[in-house]
Motif scaffolding. Sequence first.
Motif, short mmCIF file in Angstrom:
data_model
loop_
_atom_site.label_atom_id
_atom_site.label_comp_id
_atom_site.label_asym_id
_atom_site.label_seq_id
_atom_site.Cartn_x
_atom_site.Cartn_y
_atom_site.Cartn_z
N LEU A 10 61.87 26.84 54.97
CA LEU A 10 63.22 25.82 54.32
C LEU A 10 63.32 26.38 52.77
N GLY A 11 62.17 26.95 51.72
CA GLY A 11 62.45 26.57 51.43
C GLY A 11 62.10 26.30 49.77
N PHE A 12 62.52 26.19 48.21
CA PHE A 12 62.29 24.96 46.67
C PHE A 12 62.59 24.13 47.83
N GLY A 13 61.77 22.91 47.66
CA GLY A 13 61.52 21.36 47.25
C GLY A 13 60.66 20.78 48.19
N LYS A 32 59.60 19.53 44.50
CA LYS A 32 60.71 18.73 42.97
C LYS A 32 61.41 19.69 42.80
N ALA A 33 62.50 19.49 44.22
CA ALA A 33 63.67 19.32 43.78
C ALA A 33 64.87 18.98 42.92
N MET A 34 66.15 19.23 42.98
CA MET A 34 66.45 18.56 41.12
C MET A 34 66.08 18.60 40.41
N ARG A 35 65.76 19.89 40.22
CA ARG A 35 65.33 19.39 38.31
C ARG A 35 65.64 21.08 37.69
N LEU A 36 65.13 20.93 36.75
CA LEU A 36 66.33 22.08 35.92
C LEU A 36 65.39 23.61 35.73
N ARG A 37 63.88 22.74 36.31
CA ARG A 37 63.03 24.54 36.30
C ARG A 37 62.39 24.46 37.77
N ASP A 38 61.93 25.20 38.49
CA ASP A 38 61.36 25.06 39.46
C ASP A 38 59.28 24.20 39.55
N THR A 39 59.43 23.32 39.98
CA THR A 39 58.07 22.32 40.48
C THR A 39 57.63 21.79 41.34
N PHE A 40 56.75 22.27 40.65
CA PHE A 40 55.74 21.96 42.63
C PHE A 40 54.05 20.88 41.75
N VAL A 49 47.98 13.64 41.91
CA VAL A 49 48.23 14.70 41.75
C VAL A 49 46.69 15.82 40.76
N LEU A 50 46.82 16.34 42.22
CA LEU A 50 45.83 17.51 40.97
C LEU A 50 46.17 18.22 39.67
N ILE A 51 47.44 19.27 40.17
CA ILE A 51 47.94 20.11 39.96
C ILE A 51 49.26 20.14 39.69
N ASP A 52 49.38 20.40 38.24
CA ASP A 52 51.21 20.68 38.35
C ASP A 52 51.80 21.33 38.20
N ILE A 53 53.06 22.75 38.68
CA ILE A 53 53.01 23.53 38.74
C ILE A 53 54.24 24.00 38.29
N HIS A 54 54.92 24.53 36.84
CA HIS A 54 56.43 24.72 36.70
C HIS A 54 56.18 25.65 36.33
N GLN A 55 57.75 26.04 36.32
CA GLN A 55 58.52 26.94 35.53
C GLN A 55 58.54 27.02 33.98
N ASP A 62 60.11 35.37 34.35
CA ASP A 62 59.69 34.36 35.19
C ASP A 62 57.96 34.23 34.50
N THR A 63 58.01 33.34 34.02
CA THR A 63 56.79 32.52 33.96
C THR A 63 56.37 31.04 34.47
N MET A 64 55.13 30.66 34.95
CA MET A 64 54.69 29.76 36.03
C MET A 64 53.36 29.17 35.30
N VAL A 65 53.72 28.04 34.93
CA VAL A 65 52.10 27.17 34.18
C VAL A 65 52.00 26.06 35.08
N ILE A 66 50.22 26.30 35.15
CA ILE A 66 49.73 25.36 36.04
C ILE A 66 49.08 24.79 35.03
N GLU A 67 49.08 23.04 34.85
CA GLU A 67 48.08 21.66 33.49
C GLU A 67 48.28 21.68 34.88
N ARG A 68 46.74 20.93 34.14
CA ARG A 68 45.85 19.31 35.07
C ARG A 68 45.94 18.50 34.20
#
Length: 164
Positions: A10-13, A32-40, A49-55, A62-68
């Motif tokens: 179904l796509g993002f979110g 995570k829908a309804m955010r200013l940037r794409d977030t997982f 939460v093991l890892i945060d992923i966001h634009q 386009d760049t994605m960042v992975i955080e722990r």
Amino acid sequence: MRFLVRDRLLGFGDDYWIEDEHGTKVFLVDGKAMRLRDTFELKDTRGRVLIDIHQKMFALRDTMVIERDGEALATIRRKRLSLLRNHYRVSLADGTELDVSGKILDREFAIEYDGELLAVISRRWLHVRETYGLDVVRDDADPALLIAVAVCVIHLAEKEHEED
């Protein structure tokens, strides 16, 4: 280690589970829908939460960042001077890089470190529709990080494809 990932239909979110080769749920990708940037968020089975992923905001491309645990772990972007469109560079916080290349939209690609194969992502092994496998080749590799990298490059490739 082999993981099975059900493609988002179904796509993002959307949220989707990643299972091990025995069908046991191992990780949840929480979109995570309804955010200013794409977030997982990549969570374990207990919801931790093991890892945060966001634009990355305000990036030229386009760049994605992975955080722990709030610390940057990796930054992912498409290679600039690549003849192949599906070639991504993963810059790790320790200064090393991973290389991701292949047919990202077809779910046929590899993740390498310094020419050594870390993981293979493929649909070829599976007969279940809308599912791909992520086979972690090295025992000392971080499966959560490799799954996060796969999620990011697929997201970036799909986003770029939609813009074309």
